[in-house]
Scaffold this motif. Sequence first.
Motif, PDB file in Angstrom:
ATOM      1  N   LEU A 140       0.812  -1.216   0.000  1.00  0.00           N
ATOM      2  CA  LEU A 140       0.000   0.000   0.000  1.00  0.00           C
ATOM      3  C   LEU A 140       0.844   1.264   0.000  1.00  0.00           C
ATOM      4  O   LEU A 140       0.338   2.366   0.234  1.00  0.00           O
ATOM      5  N   GLY A 141       2.143   1.127  -0.274  1.00  0.00           N
ATOM      6  CA  GLY A 141       2.993   2.296  -0.449  1.00  0.00           C
ATOM      7  C   GLY A 141       3.408   2.949   0.852  1.00  0.00           C
ATOM      8  O   GLY A 141       3.147   2.454   1.951  1.00  0.00           O
ATOM      9  N   ALA A 142       4.081   4.091   0.717  1.00  0.00           N
ATOM     10  CA  ALA A 142       4.597   4.827   1.867  1.00  0.00           C
ATOM     11  C   ALA A 142       4.581   6.313   1.544  1.00  0.00           C
ATOM     12  O   ALA A 142       4.658   6.714   0.382  1.00  0.00           O
ATOM     13  N   ARG A 143       4.491   7.146   2.578  1.00  0.00           N
ATOM     14  CA  ARG A 143       4.421   8.599   2.397  1.00  0.00           C
ATOM     15  C   ARG A 143       4.867   9.290   3.679  1.00  0.00           C
ATOM     16  O   ARG A 143       5.023   8.675   4.712  1.00  0.00           O
ATOM     17  N   GLN A 144       5.109  10.601   3.567  1.00  0.00           N
ATOM     18  CA  GLN A 144       5.497  11.468   4.693  1.00  0.00           C
ATOM     19  C   GLN A 144       6.745  10.977   5.441  1.00  0.00           C
ATOM     20  O   GLN A 144       6.737  10.827   6.657  1.00  0.00           O
ATOM     21  N   PRO A 145       7.860  10.739   4.737  1.00  0.00           N
ATOM     22  CA  PRO A 145       9.051  10.233   5.424  1.00  0.00           C
ATOM     23  C   PRO A 145       9.784  11.321   6.203  1.00  0.00           C
ATOM     24  O   PRO A 145       9.806  12.484   5.798  1.00  0.00           O
ATOM     25  N   LYS A 146      10.417  10.906   7.308  1.00  0.00           N
ATOM     26  CA  LYS A 146      11.245  11.818   8.108  1.00  0.00           C
ATOM     27  C   LYS A 146      12.429  11.036   8.674  1.00  0.00           C
ATOM     28  O   LYS A 146      12.251   9.990   9.310  1.00  0.00           O
ATOM     29  N   PHE A 147      13.640  11.562   8.444  1.00  0.00           N
ATOM     30  CA  PHE A 147      14.840  10.971   9.038  1.00  0.00           C
ATOM     31  C   PHE A 147      14.832  11.162  10.552  1.00  0.00           C
ATOM     32  O   PHE A 147      14.384  12.201  11.058  1.00  0.00           O
ATOM     33  N   SER A 148      15.351  10.179  11.262  1.00  0.00           N
ATOM     34  CA  SER A 148      15.566  10.332  12.701  1.00  0.00           C
ATOM     35  C   SER A 148      16.715  11.306  12.935  1.00  0.00           C
ATOM     36  O   SER A 148      17.522  11.570  12.031  1.00  0.00           O
ATOM     37  N   PRO A 149      16.829  11.884  14.141  1.00  0.00           N
ATOM     38  CA  PRO A 149      17.893  12.871  14.398  1.00  0.00           C
ATOM     39  C   PRO A 149      19.300  12.355  14.135  1.00  0.00           C
ATOM     40  O   PRO A 149      20.193  13.146  13.797  1.00  0.00           O
ATOM     41  N   ASP A 150      19.528  11.051  14.259  1.00  0.00           N
ATOM     42  CA  ASP A 150      20.866  10.513  13.964  1.00  0.00           C
ATOM     43  C   ASP A 150      20.985  10.035  12.519  1.00  0.00           C
ATOM     44  O   ASP A 150      22.056   9.549  12.118  1.00  0.00           O
ATOM     45  N   GLY A 151      19.913  10.148  11.733  1.00  0.00           N
ATOM     46  CA  GLY A 151      19.943   9.778  10.324  1.00  0.00           C
ATOM     47  C   GLY A 151      19.905   8.291  10.057  1.00  0.00           C
ATOM     48  O   GLY A 151      19.991   7.869   8.903  1.00  0.00           O
ATOM     49  N   LYS A 152      19.742   7.477  11.086  1.00  0.00           N
ATOM     50  CA  LYS A 152      19.820   6.032  10.906  1.00  0.00           C
ATOM     51  C   LYS A 152      18.467   5.376  10.648  1.00  0.00           C
ATOM     52  O   LYS A 152      18.413   4.230  10.184  1.00  0.00           O
ATOM     53  N   GLN A 153      17.370   6.081  10.968  1.00  0.00           N
ATOM     54  CA  GLN A 153      16.049   5.498  10.807  1.00  0.00           C
ATOM     55  C   GLN A 153      15.126   6.456  10.066  1.00  0.00           C
ATOM     56  O   GLN A 153      15.392   7.656   9.963  1.00  0.00           O
ATOM     57  N   LEU A 154      14.033   5.891   9.570  1.00  0.00           N
ATOM     58  CA  LEU A 154      13.008   6.681   8.906  1.00  0.00           C
ATOM     59  C   LEU A 154      11.659   6.431   9.566  1.00  0.00           C
ATOM     60  O   LEU A 154      11.307   5.282   9.865  1.00  0.00           O
ATOM     61  N   LEU A 155      10.935   7.495   9.770  1.00  0.00           N
ATOM     62  CA  LEU A 155       9.555   7.450  10.226  1.00  0.00           C
ATOM     63  C   LEU A 155       8.677   7.799   9.027  1.00  0.00           C
ATOM     64  O   LEU A 155       8.965   8.747   8.302  1.00  0.00           O
ATOM     65  N   PHE A 156       7.622   7.036   8.812  1.00  0.00           N
ATOM     66  CA  PHE A 156       6.751   7.352   7.675  1.00  0.00           C
ATOM     67  C   PHE A 156       5.344   6.823   7.932  1.00  0.00           C
ATOM     68  O   PHE A 156       5.071   6.120   8.920  1.00  0.00           O
ATOM     69  N   VAL A 157       4.437   7.158   7.024  1.00  0.00           N
ATOM     70  CA  VAL A 157       3.032   6.762   7.120  1.00  0.00           C
ATOM     71  C   VAL A 157       2.726   5.758   6.021  1.00  0.00           C
ATOM     72  O   VAL A 157       3.164   5.903   4.881  1.00  0.00           O
ATOM     73  N   VAL A 208       8.319   2.674  11.281  1.00  0.00           N
ATOM     74  CA  VAL A 208       9.734   3.018  11.448  1.00  0.00           C
ATOM     75  C   VAL A 208      10.565   1.921  10.800  1.00  0.00           C
ATOM     76  O   VAL A 208      10.228   0.730  10.890  1.00  0.00           O
ATOM     77  N   MET A 209      11.641   2.332  10.128  1.00  0.00           N
ATOM     78  CA  MET A 209      12.554   1.350   9.543  1.00  0.00           C
ATOM     79  C   MET A 209      13.959   1.925   9.523  1.00  0.00           C
ATOM     80  O   MET A 209      14.141   3.153   9.612  1.00  0.00           O
ATOM     81  N   ASP A 210      14.949   1.060   9.446  1.00  0.00           N
ATOM     82  CA  ASP A 210      16.315   1.522   9.230  1.00  0.00           C
ATOM     83  C   ASP A 210      16.380   2.195   7.862  1.00  0.00           C
ATOM     84  O   ASP A 210      15.707   1.774   6.921  1.00  0.00           O
ATOM     85  N   ALA A 211      17.186   3.217   7.747  1.00  0.00           N
ATOM     86  CA  ALA A 211      17.254   3.999   6.508  1.00  0.00           C
ATOM     87  C   ALA A 211      18.138   3.316   5.473  1.00  0.00           C
ATOM     88  O   ALA A 211      19.090   3.893   4.946  1.00  0.00           O
ATOM     89  N   ASP A 212      17.812   2.055   5.181  1.00  0.00           N
ATOM     90  CA  ASP A 212      18.587   1.266   4.222  1.00  0.00           C
ATOM     91  C   ASP A 212      17.635   0.472   3.335  1.00  0.00           C
ATOM     92  O   ASP A 212      16.561   0.033   3.793  1.00  0.00           O
ATOM     93  N   ALA A 213      18.018   0.260   2.088  1.00  0.00           N
ATOM     94  CA  ALA A 213      17.228  -0.568   1.193  1.00  0.00           C
ATOM     95  C   ALA A 213      17.141  -1.986   1.752  1.00  0.00           C
ATOM     96  O   ALA A 213      18.138  -2.530   2.243  1.00  0.00           O
ATOM     97  N   GLY A 214      15.958  -2.555   1.705  1.00  0.00           N
ATOM     98  CA  GLY A 214      15.774  -3.919   2.183  1.00  0.00           C
ATOM     99  C   GLY A 214      15.462  -4.009   3.654  1.00  0.00           C
ATOM    100  O   GLY A 214      15.150  -5.104   4.154  1.00  0.00           O
ATOM    101  N   ALA A 215      15.550  -2.905   4.395  1.00  0.00           N
ATOM    102  CA  ALA A 215      15.227  -2.930   5.816  1.00  0.00           C
ATOM    103  C   ALA A 215      13.735  -3.202   5.997  1.00  0.00           C
ATOM    104  O   ALA A 215      12.907  -2.811   5.176  1.00  0.00           O
ATOM    105  N   LYS A 216      13.379  -3.855   7.068  1.00  0.00           N
ATOM    106  CA  LYS A 216      11.988  -4.233   7.306  1.00  0.00           C
ATOM    107  C   LYS A 216      11.279  -3.152   8.116  1.00  0.00           C
ATOM    108  O   LYS A 216      11.688  -2.833   9.232  1.00  0.00           O
TER     109      LYS A 216
END
Length: 703
Positions: A140-157, A208-216
């Motif tokens: 169902l896709g993803a939207r509204q991404p935001k990097f975590s303050p340390d740049g290691k994770q992504l928050l999205f809807v 939330v996911m790690d900011a890497d391709a293939g992260a779950k």
Amino acid sequence: MTIPRLSIFAILISAGLAGNAVAADAPAAKHAITHEDVWLMKRVGAPLPSPDGKWAVFSVTDPAYDSKEQWSDLWIKSLTDDTPARRLTFSKGGESGANWSPDSRQLVFVAKRDGDDAAQLYRIDVAAGGEAQRLTTLTLGARQPKFSPDGKQLLFVSDIYPGNAGEEDVKKSAKERKDRKYTARAYETFPPRFFDKWLDDKKVRLFVMDADAGAKPRDLLAGSKLAALPGFGGGQGDEGQSLDAIWSQDGKAVVFSASTNRDEAARAAGYTQIFSMAAAGGEPQQLTQDKHSYHGLKFSADGKTLFTLTEAEEEGKVYDVTRIASFAWPLNNPTPKVLTATLDRSISRFVLPGGSNRIVFSYEHAGLEQLHSINYAGGDLRDEASLPTGSIGSLAAGGKAMVGVWESAINPPEVYAFGNGAPKRLTSFNTERAAGIDWQAPEHFWFKASDGRMIHNMIVKPANFDPAKKYPLFAVIHGGAANMWRDQFVIRWNYHLLAQPGYVVLLTDYKGSTGYGEEFARAIQGDPLKGPGDEVNEAVDEAVKKYSYVDGSRLAAGGASYGGHLANWLQATTTRYKAFVSHAGEMDLVMQWGSSDSIHGREVNSGGPVWGDKAVWREQSPVMQAGNHAKGTGFTTPILISVGELDYRVPANNALMNYATQHRLNVPAKLLVFPDENHWILKGDNSRYFYSEVHGWLAKYLK
């Protein structure tokens, strides 16, 4: 064909087309505006500065009449020198929702590219260059991404279907829906549709996911009591529901606003509260305990203050001004400190520039939108450097940099830098084309209405204007009603294109408009059409009296949405106009209440439900004034009626009733139905046809 990318730093000094290109040839003679001028102006999106304040990224749409030929890409502009803006992506599908990494080296954005069934998250390395990399493959896709303050994770809807526990369940549910042999929709919630879409049963979630391709990705709200509430959800938009969510400054928590009473939409105002939860998961904690709405969440740089926009959602009122409020963080006191309590204006947007303890914001007033600021405590209100005309349409801060989009009726949107002296234009996507058009800035004037209110207006003149001549007047009525005519470049009802054949256009902010305080906007409660209609008529009287070039014997009026409502009301109650234009206009308040995608606010505005004793439901429904026809006081003026068949905000039955009424009363009328349009006319050729029909209708009765 894939176009290779170099390092952005190399691209910025390479040759090629630039956003700031200057024509070498002398400018051609100016011409009257055309539909091509309006439609083909490049559409510049809201810029986002990098955290270090050195770059700004923004979208630019290169429009075309054939949507297959239209392009939209991300562009990047240095904020430290005058190097021209350069295209960053080369994807026909377009990008949105860009967000910088904390180190200002990477961007994450939303795009639907080859192989994507739904829009996904992509990341591009701005510093090193290279292709964008897909990060998500959610059904169902993803939207509204935001990097975590340390740049290691992504928050999205993203979304799930009811009962889903993970992505495999979502994929299975999606297949089941695709394989169904029947086409029926079933509903137990309200509303069943929104603008031009029948709603589905998807449930909005935070991931939330790690900011890497293939992260779950992890569904933060999975199994929570909050998400299980029947009224849980976010704001409804074209791409589904949204949740306004941000990271805490230490990256340990996610803070968001959400509704818990969406299931009461048919009988109560909706409100959104602030919640917090651990980034690792768990049950969200509700931080505010009132029935206000909160959105636009931002933390101060030190993480000790949470700022927000808020509306009181006062029961029984049709409008609440939007204010800036703050909470000390961690939020132990659920009572907000309202910082703009003494400012009787709705805040459109605010930012927190680095190195400052001031909040910079904009609000509407008398056709303009300019910058202002207060300190973190809510004191020392100041006007900030703004352009004297026009409107700021977006604003964002990164480091000490502050950028946004500014435009006016004769200056299509461009990116500007603010906050360091006079505003500085950073792009020139539309300046050359705009310079070739014969147009004048709107002229502002005020008058005192019979009810004692001061009413603001703008006058727009046609090309080759000669003050010694007499011109027909076209009173164009804005929608809303909680809206304001702005000094800005408009596509759907462009002031100068409407005036182009030789009309003076009058734009009036009748009572109910925003930009003049809470009481002014609430003044239509119990008086949805008559009072505003009277003020439009008085504005026309004032324009005829004030401007010798206005021909008081050749008057027309029209508008869309609420402006269409008022056009229908004027046709039903006066014979002073020679022609009307009504797009998406209601004919019957009761029918509009029952068939639109929003009903509670209509009850509040009329003083009670349709089955009550409130006479306004009948007395201010245009169709119920049909008896005026026999008296010669209404329903005699020719009217052009138009509607989008996919309009669920003011459904097409209003236009059909309008057309039937005109024929029943033998009034000249023409009906335009756009099968593939919604509340607005958004397709290029449809828009061109619409303008030609409006011009033809006015010419038939005014020339």
